[in-house]
Design an enzyme around this catalytic site. Structure first.
Site, PDB file in Angstrom:
ATOM      1  N   HIS A  81       4.193  10.047  -3.271  1.00  0.00           N
ATOM      2  CA  HIS A  81       4.405   8.099  -3.864  1.00  0.00           C
ATOM      3  C   HIS A  81       4.176   6.735  -3.588  1.00  0.00           C
ATOM      4  O   HIS A  81       4.849   6.296  -4.095  1.00  0.00           O
ATOM      5  CB  HIS A  81       6.021   8.607  -3.313  1.00  0.00           C
ATOM      6  CG  HIS A  81       5.721   8.837  -1.655  1.00  0.00           C
ATOM      7  ND1 HIS A  81       5.445   9.333  -0.849  1.00  0.00           N
ATOM      8  CD2 HIS A  81       6.207   7.489  -1.053  1.00  0.00           C
ATOM      9  CE1 HIS A  81       4.994   8.214   0.486  1.00  0.00           C
ATOM     10  NE2 HIS A  81       6.261   7.750   0.984  1.00  0.00           N
ATOM     11  N   HIS A  96       4.051   1.838  -3.312  1.00  0.00           N
ATOM     12  CA  HIS A  96       4.882   2.655  -2.886  1.00  0.00           C
ATOM     13  C   HIS A  96       6.114   2.548  -4.621  1.00  0.00           C
ATOM     14  O   HIS A  96       6.485   1.994  -4.709  1.00  0.00           O
ATOM     15  CB  HIS A  96       6.328   1.990  -1.976  1.00  0.00           C
ATOM     16  CG  HIS A  96       6.748   2.927  -1.126  1.00  0.00           C
ATOM     17  ND1 HIS A  96       8.350   3.385  -1.740  1.00  0.00           N
ATOM     18  CD2 HIS A  96       6.113   3.366   0.078  1.00  0.00           C
ATOM     19  CE1 HIS A  96       7.841   4.459  -0.749  1.00  0.00           C
ATOM     20  NE2 HIS A  96       7.306   4.702   0.218  1.00  0.00           N
TER      21      HIS A  96
END
Length: 172
Positions: A81, A96
């Site tokens: 992620h 992120h």
């Protein structure tokens, strides 16, 4: 069709039609296409308050995250992620994707690079499934955070509104 039209007319149109990643000294290019958000508008307190460092958010409109400069991949968590990068000129960056998407355990994410890998600006890093993120109930907002800004000086935002991947975003 004067002199300026001949000199600038055709080239400007070609540049807008094709996204290019042109690495620039101490500049972070947009790693994904979408709408730039002020850091305070990132829907996560840790990022919004700048606890990890300054930066911005991007509400993604595309599925590919690209290297925003020439450098090395410093971190790729198993959940895919996020990605950490260090530029050739010393910028340490965290990209992120989504908020709380670590909970997805990698579903909806495909890593395209490995830790230690050298990358050039424009190298695909991750692909993301925006529908899967939204279906899981998480915002897809992507935080672009400089984690070593104390060493770099003043951060200057270069873009706002909608951007294409490869657009100059942040400069030191």
């Amino acid at each position: 069709m004067g002199f300026f039209n001949k000199l600038f007319g055709g080239k400007a149109e070609q540049q807008e039609a094709k996204v290019e990643f042109i690495s620039q000294n101490r500049t972070i290019l947009a790693p994904i296409s979408g709408k730039v958000l002020a850091q305070a508008d990132i829907p996560d307190e840790t990022f919004a308050q700048g606890i990890l460092g300054p930066g911005c958010g991007i509400e993604p409109s595309e599925k590919t995250v690209y290297a925003p400069f020439d450098g090395v991949v410093s971190q790729v968590p198993s959940t895919l992620h996020a990605v950490g990068l260090t530029s050739d000129d010393g910028i340490e960056l965290l990209i992120h994707v989504g908020m709380d998407t670590v909970e997805m355990q990698g579903k909806g994410f495909k890593g395209l690079v490995k830790e230690g890998e050298a990358v050039k600006a424009g190298t695909p890093l991750l692909t993301i499934d925006l529908r899967a993120i939204k279906a899981a109930g998480y915002p897809a907002t992507t935080a672009v955070i400089v984690t070593n800004s104390d060493e770099l000086g003043e951060l200057k935002m270069l873009a706002e509104g909608s951007v294409s991947a490869g657009t100059p975003l942040i400069k030191f």
